[in-house]
Design an enzyme around this catalytic site. Sequence first.
Site, PDB file in Angstrom:
ATOM      1  N   CYS A 155       0.835  -1.214   0.000  1.00 46.03           N
ATOM      2  CA  CYS A 155       0.000   0.000   0.000  1.00 46.03           C
ATOM      3  C   CYS A 155       0.867   1.260   0.000  1.00 46.03           C
ATOM      4  O   CYS A 155       0.612   2.208  -0.753  1.00 46.03           O
ATOM      5  CB  CYS A 155      -0.931  -0.018   1.206  1.00 46.03           C
ATOM      6  N   ASN A 156       1.905   1.276   0.833  1.00 50.05           N
ATOM      7  CA  ASN A 156       2.772   2.461   0.898  1.00 50.05           C
ATOM      8  C   ASN A 156       3.554   2.649  -0.404  1.00 50.05           C
ATOM      9  O   ASN A 156       3.676   3.776  -0.906  1.00 50.05           O
ATOM     10  CB  ASN A 156       3.743   2.333   2.072  1.00 50.05           C
TER      11      ASN A 156
ATOM     12  N   GLY B  53      11.707   2.743   0.874  1.00 49.05           N
ATOM     13  CA  GLY B  53      12.473   3.353  -0.223  1.00 49.05           C
ATOM     14  C   GLY B  53      13.009   2.288  -1.180  1.00 49.05           C
ATOM     15  O   GLY B  53      12.743   2.344  -2.400  1.00 49.05           O
TER      16      GLY B  53
ATOM     17  N   HIS C 148      -2.579   5.263   6.436  1.00 54.18           N
ATOM     18  CA  HIS C 148      -1.207   5.755   6.608  1.00 54.18           C
ATOM     19  C   HIS C 148      -1.220   7.236   6.200  1.00 54.18           C
ATOM     20  O   HIS C 148      -2.077   7.661   5.412  1.00 54.18           O
ATOM     21  CB  HIS C 148      -0.225   5.055   5.668  1.00 54.18           C
TER      22      HIS C 148
ATOM     23  N   GLN D 131      -4.806   1.991   3.420  1.00 55.54           N
ATOM     24  CA  GLN D 131      -3.945   0.803   3.368  1.00 55.54           C
ATOM     25  C   GLN D 131      -4.678  -0.456   2.922  1.00 55.54           C
ATOM     26  O   GLN D 131      -4.085  -1.350   2.351  1.00 55.54           O
ATOM     27  CB  GLN D 131      -3.271   0.564   4.726  1.00 55.54           C
TER      28      GLN D 131
HETATM   29  P1  NAD Z   1      -5.308 -10.872   6.219  1.00 50.93           P
HETATM   30  O1  NAD Z   1      -4.732 -11.602   7.363  1.00 50.93           O
HETATM   31  O2  NAD Z   1      -6.383  -9.866   6.449  1.00 50.93           O
HETATM   32  O3  NAD Z   1      -5.874 -11.916   5.146  1.00 50.93           O
HETATM   33  C1  NAD Z   1      -5.159 -13.044   4.752  1.00 50.93           C
HETATM   34  C2  NAD Z   1      -6.149 -14.194   4.585  1.00 50.93           C
HETATM   35  O4  NAD Z   1      -5.431 -15.349   4.124  1.00 50.93           O
HETATM   36  C3  NAD Z   1      -6.800 -14.588   5.911  1.00 50.93           C
HETATM   37  O5  NAD Z   1      -8.182 -14.788   5.677  1.00 50.93           O
HETATM   38  C4  NAD Z   1      -6.118 -15.927   6.279  1.00 50.93           C
HETATM   39  O6  NAD Z   1      -6.959 -16.776   7.021  1.00 50.93           O
HETATM   40  C5  NAD Z   1      -5.842 -16.479   4.901  1.00 50.93           C
HETATM   41  N1  NAD Z   1      -4.802 -17.511   4.848  1.00 50.93           N
HETATM   42  C6  NAD Z   1      -3.844 -17.808   5.746  1.00 50.93           C
HETATM   43  N2  NAD Z   1      -3.094 -18.849   5.305  1.00 50.93           N
HETATM   44  C7  NAD Z   1      -3.593 -19.211   4.110  1.00 50.93           C
HETATM   45  C8  NAD Z   1      -3.273 -20.215   3.164  1.00 50.93           C
HETATM   46  N3  NAD Z   1      -2.268 -21.079   3.358  1.00 50.93           N
HETATM   47  N4  NAD Z   1      -4.001 -20.308   2.041  1.00 50.93           N
HETATM   48  C9  NAD Z   1      -5.038 -19.445   1.806  1.00 50.93           C
HETATM   49  N5  NAD Z   1      -5.399 -18.486   2.671  1.00 50.93           N
HETATM   50  C10 NAD Z   1      -4.688 -18.364   3.805  1.00 50.93           C
HETATM   51  O7  NAD Z   1      -4.079 -10.225   5.447  1.00 50.93           O
HETATM   52  P2  NAD Z   1      -4.105  -8.986   4.457  1.00 50.93           P
HETATM   53  O8  NAD Z   1      -4.009  -7.749   5.248  1.00 50.93           O
HETATM   54  O9  NAD Z   1      -5.224  -9.149   3.483  1.00 50.93           O
HETATM   55  O10 NAD Z   1      -2.697  -9.156   3.740  1.00 50.93           O
HETATM   56  C11 NAD Z   1      -2.518 -10.037   2.648  1.00 50.93           C
HETATM   57  C12 NAD Z   1      -1.307  -9.596   1.860  1.00 50.93           C
HETATM   58  O11 NAD Z   1      -1.543  -8.277   1.387  1.00 50.93           O
HETATM   59  C13 NAD Z   1       0.011  -9.525   2.642  1.00 50.93           C
HETATM   60  O12 NAD Z   1       1.077  -9.804   1.769  1.00 50.93           O
HETATM   61  C14 NAD Z   1       0.073  -8.073   3.064  1.00 50.93           C
HETATM   62  O13 NAD Z   1       1.386  -7.636   3.308  1.00 50.93           O
HETATM   63  C15 NAD Z   1      -0.507  -7.412   1.824  1.00 50.93           C
HETATM   64  N6  NAD Z   1      -1.072  -6.083   2.057  1.00 50.93           N
HETATM   65  C16 NAD Z   1      -1.825  -5.807   3.156  1.00 50.93           C
HETATM   66  C17 NAD Z   1      -2.315  -4.527   3.347  1.00 50.93           C
HETATM   67  C18 NAD Z   1      -3.120  -4.141   4.546  1.00 50.93           C
HETATM   68  O14 NAD Z   1      -3.045  -3.020   4.988  1.00 50.93           O
HETATM   69  N7  NAD Z   1      -3.919  -5.023   5.111  1.00 50.93           N
HETATM   70  C19 NAD Z   1      -2.069  -3.544   2.382  1.00 50.93           C
HETATM   71  C20 NAD Z   1      -1.358  -3.871   1.224  1.00 50.93           C
HETATM   72  C21 NAD Z   1      -0.853  -5.147   1.085  1.00 50.93           C
END
Ligand code: NAD
Length: 337
Positions: free
Chosen positions: A140-141, A195, A220, A301
């Site tokens: 997101c950032n 960065g 953020h 985010q």
């Molecule tokens: P989250 O924990 O909200 O969701 C992840 C989901 O995947 C959960 O429902 C979990 O139960 C499930 N899961 C766990 N193990 C699994 C598996 N083996 N197979 C299938 N599903 C599985 O996480 P999120 O915030 O949605 O983040 C997901 C990705 O996106 C990460 O890489 C994170 O860094 C990235 N991200 C998150 C954000 C944010 O702010 N939330 C922003 C941008 C990117």
Amino acid sequence: MLQVGVNGYGTIGKRVADAITAQPDMELAGVAKTRPNFEAEQAVKNGYPLFAAVPERVPRFEEAGIDLAGEVEALVDRSDVVVDATPSGIGAENKELYDAHGTPALYQGGEDAELVDASFNARSNFSEAVGRDHVRVVSCNTTGLSRLVAPIEETFGIEKVRATLVRRGGDPSQSSRGPINDVLPDPISLPSHHGPDVKTIFPDLAIDTLGLKVPATLTHTHSVNVSLAGEASAAEVRETLEDESRLFVISEGSGIEGSGALKEFALDAGRPRGDLWENCIWGESIAVAGSDLYLFQAIGQESDVVPENVDAVRAVAGTDDAETSIERTNDALGMGF
Ligand code: NAD
């Protein structure tokens, strides 16, 4: 119709699934979940075919009375592209599964850049993902910084970017995250990883980032300083930013003074979950002193990466160019305030 599967149905996955469903050229092949919670129930109510992400847990779904369409392998098999939205590090473990079925996969910003053939931001480097098998939609950032850097670099040139990222401690549903009553330099030693992550999109960009974590869940907030290569007035910069479809310049007098009002604004505008798909830049904050540009932007985010995932699907499938895809995604979602 492109068949798109979503593996990992949490904060990002459920938003991407809804966004895929809204696209006229895509069909949601299904979503995979690890456990039968409220999100699994809602997926079924939405009519999304639900697959068990962990085969051994199929009985738990049966016990909860939630109908499954199958196991995750079947979802990967029926998909033209899979969006992996699992927690950081799990995407890397899933790569073998996608390769075994010859299904191109998108990963999220929590995965390492080394895992993939290309890191992706639609506005900045769409073509680098075309026809690739493994693509990472940056965090997101990094998405927020890339969208900002691209038009400034093209129009005025950039000597150096310095950004301080005031990061929300957790998403609203992440009750285990903090800080609760603290302000944390994070990391304390400079620079933060953001960065270098932006350099996966702009390899030649000079950029240093600092990070803090604060007790907030809404957005953020970035404090950005760009040393410009060319001459520019604040008005010219503002005009350039206002021309960008994924940058929203908040007008003076709107009364939107912080993240809370921004979320309220998005909810009032009818945005699903109050999502902010655009960078939200305070117009009044855009200032130029000598060759230095300054501004504040808020980054939703949970949501700014959602349209990027949709565009990344078209990039790996090779169905549209950047401009066409961005326009289609924006139209289908109803982007722009
Ligand atoms: P989250 O924990 O909200 O969701 C992840 C989901 O995947 C959960 O429902 C979990 O139960 C499930 N899961 C766990 N193990 C699994 C598996 N083996 N197979 C299938 N599903 C599985 O996480 P999120 O915030 O949605 O983040 C997901 C990705 O996106 C990460 O890489 C994170 O860094 C990235 N991200 C998150 C954000 C944010 O702010 N939330 C922003 C941008 C990117």
